[in-house]
Design an enzyme around this catalytic site. Structure first.
Site, PDB file in Angstrom:
ATOM      1  N   GLU A 155       6.396   0.708  -9.257  1.00  0.00           N
ATOM      2  CA  GLU A 155       7.193   1.915  -9.536  1.00  0.00           C
ATOM      3  C   GLU A 155       8.165   1.712 -10.686  1.00  0.00           C
ATOM      4  O   GLU A 155       9.367   1.927 -10.548  1.00  0.00           O
ATOM      5  CB  GLU A 155       7.923   2.373  -8.267  1.00  0.00           C
ATOM      6  CG  GLU A 155       6.938   2.766  -7.176  1.00  0.00           C
ATOM      7  CD  GLU A 155       7.600   3.157  -5.849  1.00  0.00           C
ATOM      8  OE1 GLU A 155       8.837   3.181  -5.786  1.00  0.00           O
ATOM      9  OE2 GLU A 155       6.861   3.430  -4.894  1.00  0.00           O
ATOM     10  N   GLU A 262      -2.456   1.603  -1.733  1.00  0.00           N
ATOM     11  CA  GLU A 262      -1.639   2.004  -0.579  1.00  0.00           C
ATOM     12  C   GLU A 262      -2.070   3.358  -0.026  1.00  0.00           C
ATOM     13  O   GLU A 262      -1.233   4.181   0.361  1.00  0.00           O
ATOM     14  CB  GLU A 262      -0.161   2.078  -0.989  1.00  0.00           C
ATOM     15  CG  GLU A 262       0.349   0.811  -1.649  1.00  0.00           C
ATOM     16  CD  GLU A 262       1.827   0.838  -2.016  1.00  0.00           C
ATOM     17  OE1 GLU A 262       2.546   1.722  -1.530  1.00  0.00           O
ATOM     18  OE2 GLU A 262       2.253  -0.034  -2.789  1.00  0.00           O
TER      19      GLU A 262
HETATM   20  C1  XIL Z   1       7.909   1.180   1.909  1.00  0.00           C
HETATM   21  C2  XIL Z   1       7.882   0.581   3.289  1.00  0.00           C
HETATM   22  O1  XIL Z   1       6.675   0.920   3.938  1.00  0.00           O
HETATM   23  C3  XIL Z   1       9.066   1.084   4.079  1.00  0.00           C
HETATM   24  O2  XIL Z   1       9.143   0.378   5.305  1.00  0.00           O
HETATM   25  C4  XIL Z   1      10.354   0.895   3.303  1.00  0.00           C
HETATM   26  O3  XIL Z   1      11.404   1.514   4.004  1.00  0.00           O
HETATM   27  C5  XIL Z   1      10.264   1.509   1.927  1.00  0.00           C
HETATM   28  O4  XIL Z   1       9.144   0.947   1.265  1.00  0.00           O
HETATM   29  N1  XIL Z   1       5.275   2.183  -2.250  1.00  0.00           N
HETATM   30  C6  XIL Z   1       5.413   0.825  -2.174  1.00  0.00           C
HETATM   31  C7  XIL Z   1       5.863   0.221  -0.907  1.00  0.00           C
HETATM   32  O5  XIL Z   1       5.029   0.101  -3.086  1.00  0.00           O
HETATM   33  O6  XIL Z   1       6.583  -0.977  -1.121  1.00  0.00           O
HETATM   34  C8  XIL Z   1       6.693   1.188  -0.113  1.00  0.00           C
HETATM   35  O7  XIL Z   1       6.908   0.598   1.136  1.00  0.00           O
HETATM   36  C9  XIL Z   1       5.954   2.511   0.030  1.00  0.00           C
HETATM   37  C10 XIL Z   1       5.766   3.135  -1.301  1.00  0.00           C
END
Ligand code: XIL
Length: 339
Positions: A155, A262
């Site tokens: 990100e 994801e």
């Molecule tokens: C998320 C986790 O699942 C949560 O538990 C945390 O509160 C926030 O982060 N994209 C990503 C992940 O790359 O690291 C994120 O994970 C979800 C969005």
């Protein structure tokens, strides 16, 4: 003749056995299908504590050939103070993967959150780079040969697009922190594949272009990057057909691979959710994607921003949902057509 006591022992054993076994899906596993074509089918968002639940562990090992952690590899959780590392959580995941013949994807070297105070206090660019190098080397050396690919940065762009996020690294080092991260990561573990992980590019055309411009710029500069990891957290709206293929083709022309990192689908409409699972997997596979991970697999541990949504393939009791069967159908259909 059975006594009441022996009957109740038998009942207790049966109940315990039921609690341990996850419901059968009645079909082959995703990993059985995937391995016919060397496809990685993985689950991210694996908090190692979830492995205490034997049904969770059983479904994970049965269905997937790859896993990655949830937050446990993000900087502050792994390395909260200078030189101090919490290895045991990630060691547990790596051991589980080895035991079940799975590969591990690293997630969170640089994430959009979760930087420790010792790092945030560093305001000099060179000192920040030194801290990045020390952190990457410690983590990547420990898991050399055990983690085969990494989300190096996650990100880096604003969520809706429109420039780089002004995160800690950007504020201290400027945009070059991205290439620094890839160069440091490649030197720390030359055998691991290195990805840039980003969200929403499948949904927002201008952000898609922005990511492409950023990545092609990195490639032109000789920055060591192997691929683009699409998060694919989908909310309510299906991906426009052709978009995944277009991304795979354009990055392939740069010599890069595209992975899905994801995938999950956030909506209250189960029919739509199922269709989206099937369509994304089918198009991804036919476009040539060979590395697909979901952000978890059971709604018991779902991370969602849509209240009431159940974004994953198995329900809270590990029963396969229609989303699983749509995924399975797309995967096995793809395998059958290319045999
Ligand atoms: C998320 C986790 O699942 C949560 O538990 C945390 O509160 C926030 O982060 N994209 C990503 C992940 O790359 O690291 C994120 O994970 C979800 C969005």
């Amino acid at each position: 003749m059975k006594t009441i006591a022996s009957l109740s022992v038998a009942l207790l054993v049966a109940t315990a056995t039921c609690e341990l076994a996850a419901p059968s899906t009645g079909t082959s596993s995703l990993r059985e299908e995937a391995q016919k074509k060397d496809i990685l089918i993985g689950s991210g968002a694996i908090n190692p504590d979830y492995l205490n639940d034997t049904r969770f562990a059983a479904v994970l090992a049965e269905q997937f050939n790859s896993l990655s952690p949830e937050n446990e590899m993000k900087w502050v959780f792994l390395n909260p103070a200078e030189g101090q590392y919490n290895w045991q959580t990630i060691d547990r995941l790596v051991d589980f993967a080895e035991h079940h013949d799975m590969v591990v994807k690293g997630h969170g070297l640089i994430s959009s959150c979760c930087n420790p105070d010792y790092l945030l206090k560093i305001t000099d660019a060179e000192a920040s780079r030194t801290a990045m190098k020390a952190h990457f080397e410690a983590v990547m050396h420990r898991y050399h040969g055990k983690v085969d690919r990494w989300d190096v940065v996650t990100e880096v762009l604003e969520t809706m697009g429109g420039g780089l996020q002004h995160n800690y690294f950007y504020n201290v080092t400027g945009p070059d922190y991205i290439e620094d991260a890839f160069r440091i990561a490649r030197a720390a573990d030359p055998s691991a594949k290195l990805f840039i992980n980003e969200n929403q590019v499948e949904a927002i055309p201008s952000k898609r272009q922005e990511l492409y411009d950023l990545v092609s710029g990195l490639v032109a500069k000789g920055v060591p990057i192997d691929g683009v990891a699409l998060q694919m957290h989908i909310t309510e709206v299906a991906v426009v057909p052709g978009v995944i293929t277009e991304m795979v083709d354009s990055y392939e022309a740069l010599g890069l691979e595209v992975a899905i990192a994801e995938l999950d689908v956030h909506t209250l409409n189960n029919t739509l959710e199922t269709e989206i699972y099937g369509a994304v997997i089918a198009e991804a596979l036919s476009a040539g994607i060979t590395d697909i991970s979901f952000w978890g697999f059971t709604d018991k541990h779902a991370y969602t921003w849509v209240p009431g949504a159940k974004p994953l393939m198995f329900d809270e009791n590990y029963k396969a949902k229609t989303e699983f069967y749509a995924t399975h159908k797309a995967l096995s259909g793809f395998i059958d057509t290319c045999q």
